[in-house]
Design a protein around this motif. Sequence first.
Motif, PDB file in Angstrom:
ATOM      1  N   THR A 111       0.620  -8.179  -1.617  1.00  0.00           N
ATOM      2  CA  THR A 111      -0.128  -7.137  -0.916  1.00  0.00           C
ATOM      3  C   THR A 111       0.433  -5.763  -1.252  1.00  0.00           C
ATOM      4  OG1 THR A 111      -0.571  -8.678   0.881  1.00  0.00           O
ATOM      5  CG2 THR A 111      -0.891  -6.348   1.364  1.00  0.00           C
ATOM      6  N   ILE A 112       1.752  -5.663  -1.271  1.00  0.00           N
ATOM      7  CA  ILE A 112       2.395  -4.388  -1.610  1.00  0.00           C
ATOM      8  C   ILE A 112       1.979  -3.955  -3.013  1.00  0.00           C
ATOM      9  CG2 ILE A 112       4.619  -3.309  -2.162  1.00  0.00           C
ATOM     10  CD1 ILE A 112       5.816  -4.955   0.163  1.00  0.00           C
ATOM     11  N   MET A 113       2.018  -4.882  -3.963  1.00  0.00           N
ATOM     12  CA  MET A 113       1.661  -4.534  -5.342  1.00  0.00           C
ATOM     13  C   MET A 113       0.200  -4.084  -5.434  1.00  0.00           C
ATOM     14  SD  MET A 113       4.455  -4.649  -6.850  1.00  0.00           S
ATOM     15  CE  MET A 113       3.793  -4.118  -8.397  1.00  0.00           C
ATOM     16  N   THR A 114      -0.681  -4.746  -4.737  1.00  0.00           N
ATOM     17  CA  THR A 114      -2.095  -4.358  -4.735  1.00  0.00           C
ATOM     18  C   THR A 114      -2.255  -2.957  -4.155  1.00  0.00           C
ATOM     19  OG1 THR A 114      -2.802  -6.652  -4.535  1.00  0.00           O
ATOM     20  CG2 THR A 114      -4.397  -4.972  -3.885  1.00  0.00           C
ATOM     21  N   GLU A 115      -1.582  -2.695  -3.037  1.00  0.00           N
ATOM     22  CA  GLU A 115      -1.676  -1.377  -2.408  1.00  0.00           C
ATOM     23  C   GLU A 115      -1.086  -0.290  -3.299  1.00  0.00           C
ATOM     24  OE1 GLU A 115      -0.194  -1.492   1.626  1.00  0.00           O
ATOM     25  OE2 GLU A 115      -1.463  -3.218   2.114  1.00  0.00           O
ATOM     26  N   ILE A 116       0.011  -0.600  -4.002  1.00  0.00           N
ATOM     27  CA  ILE A 116       0.615   0.374  -4.918  1.00  0.00           C
ATOM     28  C   ILE A 116      -0.332   0.650  -6.086  1.00  0.00           C
ATOM     29  CG2 ILE A 116       2.481   0.709  -6.599  1.00  0.00           C
ATOM     30  CD1 ILE A 116       4.357  -0.639  -4.541  1.00  0.00           C
ATOM     31  N   GLN A 117      -0.973  -0.402  -6.615  1.00  0.00           N
ATOM     32  CA  GLN A 117      -1.929  -0.207  -7.707  1.00  0.00           C
ATOM     33  C   GLN A 117      -3.091   0.668  -7.261  1.00  0.00           C
ATOM     34  OE1 GLN A 117      -2.783  -4.271  -8.743  1.00  0.00           O
ATOM     35  NE2 GLN A 117      -1.232  -4.323 -10.349  1.00  0.00           N
ATOM     36  N   THR A 118      -3.586   0.447  -6.061  1.00  0.00           N
ATOM     37  CA  THR A 118      -4.682   1.260  -5.527  1.00  0.00           C
ATOM     38  C   THR A 118      -4.233   2.706  -5.353  1.00  0.00           C
ATOM     39  OG1 THR A 118      -5.644  -0.650  -4.412  1.00  0.00           O
ATOM     40  CG2 THR A 118      -6.311   1.526  -3.605  1.00  0.00           C
ATOM     41  N   ALA A 119      -3.043   2.894  -4.773  1.00  0.00           N
ATOM     42  CA  ALA A 119      -2.513   4.247  -4.574  1.00  0.00           C
ATOM     43  C   ALA A 119      -2.311   4.953  -5.913  1.00  0.00           C
ATOM     44  CB  ALA A 119      -1.201   4.189  -3.793  1.00  0.00           C
ATOM     45  N   THR A 120      -1.820   4.224  -6.911  1.00  0.00           N
ATOM     46  CA  THR A 120      -1.611   4.799  -8.245  1.00  0.00           C
ATOM     47  C   THR A 120      -2.935   5.209  -8.865  1.00  0.00           C
ATOM     48  OG1 THR A 120       0.367   3.442  -8.557  1.00  0.00           O
ATOM     49  CG2 THR A 120      -0.643   4.350 -10.538  1.00  0.00           C
ATOM     50  N   SER A 121      -3.928   4.357  -8.741  1.00  0.00           N
ATOM     51  CA  SER A 121      -5.257   4.664  -9.277  1.00  0.00           C
ATOM     52  C   SER A 121      -5.844   5.895  -8.594  1.00  0.00           C
ATOM     53  CB  SER A 121      -6.171   3.461  -9.082  1.00  0.00           C
ATOM     54  OG  SER A 121      -7.464   3.745  -9.538  1.00  0.00           O
ATOM     55  N   ASN A 122      -5.744   5.941  -7.265  1.00  0.00           N
ATOM     56  CA  ASN A 122      -6.258   7.103  -6.518  1.00  0.00           C
ATOM     57  C   ASN A 122      -5.528   8.372  -6.913  1.00  0.00           C
ATOM     58  OD1 ASN A 122      -8.064   5.461  -5.173  1.00  0.00           O
ATOM     59  ND2 ASN A 122      -6.765   5.222  -3.363  1.00  0.00           N
ATOM     60  N   TRP A 123      -4.208   8.289  -7.035  1.00  0.00           N
ATOM     61  CA  TRP A 123      -3.415   9.453  -7.430  1.00  0.00           C
ATOM     62  C   TRP A 123      -3.850   9.931  -8.809  1.00  0.00           C
ATOM     63  CZ3 TRP A 123       0.042  10.207 -11.486  1.00  0.00           C
ATOM     64  CH2 TRP A 123       0.810  11.370 -11.407  1.00  0.00           C
ATOM     65  N   GLY A 124      -4.034   8.987  -9.746  1.00  0.00           N
ATOM     66  CA  GLY A 124      -4.461   9.348 -11.099  1.00  0.00           C
ATOM     67  C   GLY A 124      -5.811  10.033 -11.108  1.00  0.00           C
ATOM     68  N   MET A 125      -6.750   9.525 -10.303  1.00  0.00           N
ATOM     69  CA  MET A 125      -8.076  10.158 -10.231  1.00  0.00           C
ATOM     70  C   MET A 125      -7.966  11.556  -9.624  1.00  0.00           C
ATOM     71  SD  MET A 125     -10.819   7.095  -9.366  1.00  0.00           S
ATOM     72  CE  MET A 125     -10.242   6.908  -7.701  1.00  0.00           C
ATOM     73  N   ASN A 126      -7.131  11.712  -8.597  1.00  0.00           N
ATOM     74  CA  ASN A 126      -6.946  13.035  -7.985  1.00  0.00           C
ATOM     75  C   ASN A 126      -6.341  14.028  -8.969  1.00  0.00           C
ATOM     76  OD1 ASN A 126      -8.039  12.243  -5.537  1.00  0.00           O
ATOM     77  ND2 ASN A 126      -6.055  11.699  -4.663  1.00  0.00           N
ATOM     78  N   VAL A 127      -5.349  13.587  -9.735  1.00  0.00           N
ATOM     79  CA  VAL A 127      -4.735  14.466 -10.740  1.00  0.00           C
ATOM     80  C   VAL A 127      -5.762  14.825 -11.801  1.00  0.00           C
ATOM     81  CG1 VAL A 127      -3.027  14.535 -12.615  1.00  0.00           C
ATOM     82  CG2 VAL A 127      -2.367  13.686 -10.354  1.00  0.00           C
ATOM     83  N   ASN A 128      -6.539  13.848 -12.246  1.00  0.00           N
ATOM     84  CA  ASN A 128      -7.580  14.094 -13.240  1.00  0.00           C
ATOM     85  C   ASN A 128      -8.575  15.139 -12.720  1.00  0.00           C
ATOM     86  OD1 ASN A 128      -9.058  13.382 -15.739  1.00  0.00           O
ATOM     87  ND2 ASN A 128     -10.594  12.627 -14.292  1.00  0.00           N
TER      88      ASN A 128
END
Length: 157
Positions: A111-128
Amino acid sequence: MKKLIFLFCMLVGVVFHSQSKQEKVRTLISLSGAFKLSKDVEKDVISRYEHKYTNVPDHVWTSLEPKINIDNLINDAINIYESKFTEKEIEELLVFYKSDLGKKLIKVSPTIMTEIQTATSNWGMNVNNLINNDLEAKGYLTSPPPSANPPAPMRSN
């Protein structure tokens, strides 16, 4: 109660010391859930290819199955762990993963890994979006973009 805990610790110690370092690592990998130690992986691999290549007869897959040996990968993983941890550290990790906290970590890690992947994806989209919006506001995404070397301001005399 203290005698029972002492006896348990002694028993665990005897088991640890009777195992080779490789056996301890194999146990650690299995306990931690870091690596699926199962012959089912071999069948799963074949099954994926069977679904992909439906024109291949069953006897071909049957002949391939013994050639796909998960033990080779498991031995590589064991060697990696052995190169990174001393035997004492492996024993300490075994104690940890058998503890309540270790069991909780094993349980919540996916669950932690899934949440981290989601957070990373969201962060990447926000930076983009931030970079694209900033470049667009400054005119760098228009055609033609502004010059990289703007002309020097004119001096008035």
